[in-house]
Design a protein around this motif. Structure first.
Motif, mmCIF file in Angstrom:
data_model
loop_
_atom_site.group_PDB
_atom_site.id
_atom_site.type_symbol
_atom_site.label_atom_id
_atom_site.label_comp_id
_atom_site.label_asym_id
_atom_site.label_seq_id
_atom_site.Cartn_x
_atom_site.Cartn_y
_atom_site.Cartn_z
ATOM 1 N N SER A 146 0.852 -1.193 0.000
ATOM 2 C CA SER A 146 0.000 0.000 0.000
ATOM 3 C C SER A 146 0.880 1.232 0.000
ATOM 4 C CB SER A 146 -0.887 0.042 1.247
ATOM 5 O OG SER A 146 -1.940 -0.878 1.138
ATOM 6 N N ARG A 147 0.612 2.143 -0.923
ATOM 7 C CA ARG A 147 1.385 3.392 -0.998
ATOM 8 C C ARG A 147 0.391 4.545 -1.077
ATOM 9 N NH1 ARG A 147 3.880 7.120 0.154
ATOM 10 N NH2 ARG A 147 5.484 8.227 -1.018
ATOM 11 N N ASN A 148 0.350 5.341 -0.021
ATOM 12 C CA ASN A 148 -0.611 6.439 0.058
ATOM 13 C C ASN A 148 0.064 7.744 0.456
ATOM 14 O OD1 ASN A 148 -3.159 4.914 -0.389
ATOM 15 N ND2 ASN A 148 -2.417 3.809 1.409
ATOM 16 N N THR B 48 7.316 16.097 -7.633
ATOM 17 C CA THR B 48 7.952 14.881 -7.102
ATOM 18 C C THR B 48 7.809 13.778 -8.136
ATOM 19 O OG1 THR B 48 5.985 14.112 -5.967
ATOM 20 C CG2 THR B 48 7.490 15.495 -4.702
ATOM 21 N N TYR B 49 8.276 12.599 -7.774
ATOM 22 C CA TYR B 49 8.392 11.504 -8.752
ATOM 23 C C TYR B 49 9.181 11.979 -9.969
ATOM 24 C CZ TYR B 49 5.615 8.763 -5.691
ATOM 25 O OH TYR B 49 5.205 8.084 -4.581
ATOM 26 N N ARG B 50 10.253 12.712 -9.663
ATOM 27 C CA ARG B 50 11.183 13.186 -10.684
ATOM 28 C C ARG B 50 12.594 12.786 -10.271
ATOM 29 N NH1 ARG B 50 8.255 16.886 -13.799
ATOM 30 N NH2 ARG B 50 10.125 17.521 -14.909
ATOM 31 N N GLY C 82 4.108 3.209 -10.391
ATOM 32 C CA GLY C 82 2.835 3.062 -9.683
ATOM 33 C C GLY C 82 2.073 4.367 -9.506
ATOM 34 N N ALA C 83 2.815 5.479 -9.381
ATOM 35 C CA ALA C 83 2.175 6.765 -9.109
ATOM 36 C C ALA C 83 1.166 7.186 -10.183
ATOM 37 C CB ALA C 83 3.236 7.858 -8.959
ATOM 38 N N ARG C 84 1.310 6.659 -11.400
ATOM 39 C CA ARG C 84 0.358 7.043 -12.451
ATOM 40 C C ARG C 84 -0.941 6.235 -12.384
ATOM 41 N NH1 ARG C 84 3.428 10.640 -11.869
ATOM 42 N NH2 ARG C 84 5.170 11.046 -13.266
ATOM 43 N N GLN D 96 4.651 -1.167 -9.719
ATOM 44 C CA GLN D 96 5.898 -1.010 -8.981
ATOM 45 C C GLN D 96 6.069 0.456 -8.611
ATOM 46 O OE1 GLN D 96 10.431 -2.000 -10.176
ATOM 47 N NE2 GLN D 96 9.157 -3.754 -9.636
ATOM 48 N N CYS D 97 6.269 0.690 -7.319
ATOM 49 C CA CYS D 97 6.475 2.056 -6.859
ATOM 50 C C CYS D 97 7.870 2.521 -7.271
ATOM 51 C CB CYS D 97 6.333 2.127 -5.340
ATOM 52 S SG CYS D 97 6.435 3.826 -4.730
ATOM 53 N N ALA D 98 7.976 3.797 -7.633
ATOM 54 C CA ALA D 98 9.282 4.366 -7.985
ATOM 55 C C ALA D 98 10.231 4.315 -6.785
ATOM 56 C CB ALA D 98 9.116 5.801 -8.481
ATOM 57 N N GLY D 99 9.672 4.213 -5.579
ATOM 58 C CA GLY D 99 10.494 4.140 -4.369
ATOM 59 C C GLY D 99 10.854 2.720 -3.962
HETATM 60 MO MO MO Z 1 4.736 4.894 -5.813
#
Ligand code: MO
Ligand code: MTE
Length: 351
Positions: free
Chosen positions: A30-32, A213-215, A188-190, A77-80
């Motif tokens: 879970s990513r929130n 962010t996410y850059r 995942g962020a998209r 997949q989360c960028a993190g």
């Molecule tokens: Mo993410």
């Protein structure tokens, strides 16, 4: 689950539960970025507007009735993911040290975004499609709904869904009920959860979570939230990690079976994975498992000779563009800790 944060809820599972082609919903990370919004299915509407000829307002029932249902097996997949490996190089304040399990695969069911866009009629001048979620993130400056965009070209691809179910079950609230975007092959962020607005535009999203962010910032950059700084993340880079045995496990010395996952974004697939038990002097090619779809990860397994005492195993994957994971986390370190796709490392103790 390893809970990185209780509110907003951020958690990832133990490695070993990711060994199946499709991840159980209970084991999906879970990513929130804000509180899970209250979402009432009855009153929920998806607005489709911007550069369209016919703006739409669709209830969950409208979506089911007006468009054909589709299911796509896709890895998020989360960028993190694997940030912990970068934090070990140099601290990354304010970002959670995610391990290797901020990634998972589900069979997503919903309708094609392309079908909905066709019903709205996209203008010739459009270039991007923005998604907005119903959660307001206090982490954004200024606080705003979580959002982001993808190029119109990708939005028109059949794999991009507006989904209401994962693995045949209604989406749980934490994963975006009643409706989320699923953008296979992108960070995942998209895949915006609780999506209530799809806006067709002629520029990438100015939303904080895309513009600020996410850059990927250069290693020596200050972490400022200047919109447009650095490089926007999109397609997921080739990556892999171990799933079994667990990190720091004690195993009998001698031939030992190891397993893991590998994943590449875009429409690239995994073509080879190597494992080493001697620091990279010699490598064993892993057996590759099935790839459930172009959009899914690929599991792998290999047998390596574990010596007595401490050993660090290495794994590295190639994708179908012949891209190979970089060797060391130092090479990919960046101020926000994204895209650690350096070789996977697993410490074992042979006894
Ligand atoms: Mo993410
Ligand atoms: N959508 C909204 N509305 N709010 C969010 O915080 N997080 C994003 C994405 N969609 C997020 C969101 C990120 S960074 C990731 S990696 C995925 O959701 C995670 O999806 P999951 O929590 O279902 O695993």
């Amino acid at each position: 689950m390893t809970v990185h944060q209780v509110e907003p809820y951020n958690a990832e599972p133990p490695r070993s539960v990711l060994v199946d082609a499709v991840t159980p919903v209970s084991a999906f990370y879970s990513r929130n970025h804000g509180p899970v919004p209250a979402a009432d299915e009855e009153s929920w509407r998806l607005r489709v507007d911007g550069l369209v000829t016919t703006p739409l307002s669709l209830s969950p029932a409208d979506l089911r009735e007006r468009f054909p249902e589709r299911t796509e097996t896709a890895t998020l997949q989360c960028a993190g993911n694997r940030r912990a490996g970068l934090v070990a190089v140099k601290d990354i304040p304010g970002e959670a040290p995610w391990g290797p399990t901020a990634t998972a695969t589900a069979a997503w069911t919903g309708v094609r975004l392309a079908d909905v866009l066709a019903a709205a009629g996209v203008s010739d001048t459009a270039t991007d499609v923005e998604f907005l979620g119903a959660d307001v993130s206090p982490q954004a400056d200024p606080p705003q709904e979580f959002g982001g965009s993808i190029p119109l070209r990708k939005a028109g691809m059949p794999e991009v869904l507006l989904a209401w179910a994962m693995n045949g079950e209604p989406l749980p609230p934490v994963h975006g009920a009643p409706l989320r975007v699923v953008v296979p092959g992108y960070i995942g962020a998209r895949s915006v959860k609780w999506v209530h607005r799809v806006r067709v535009t002629d520029a990438p999203s100015p939303n904080f979570f895309q513009a600020s962010t996410y850059r990927l910032l250069p290693p020596d950059a200050e972490v400022t939230a200047t919109p447009g700084e650095g490089v926007e993340l999109g397609l997921v880079a080739v990556n892999s990690d171990f799933l079994t045995p667990d990190d720091d496990a004690e195993v009998p010395a001698g031939p030992t079976g190891v397993t893991g996952y590998a994943f590449a974004g875009g429409d690239r697939t995994i073509v080879r994975v190597d494992v080493s038990a001697d620091g990279g002097s010699t490598w064993t090619q892993a057996e590759l498992g099935e790839q459930a779809s172009t959009w899914a990860w690929r599991h792998w397994d290999a047998t390596v000779d574990v010596p007595h005492g401490e050993v660090e195993l290495l794994a590295r994957a190639w994708d179908s563009s012949a891209a190979l994971q970089p060797e060391r986390p130092e090479q990919v370190w960046n101020p926000k800790g994204y895209v650690n796709n350096s070789w996977a490392r697993l410490r074992l103790r042979g006894v």
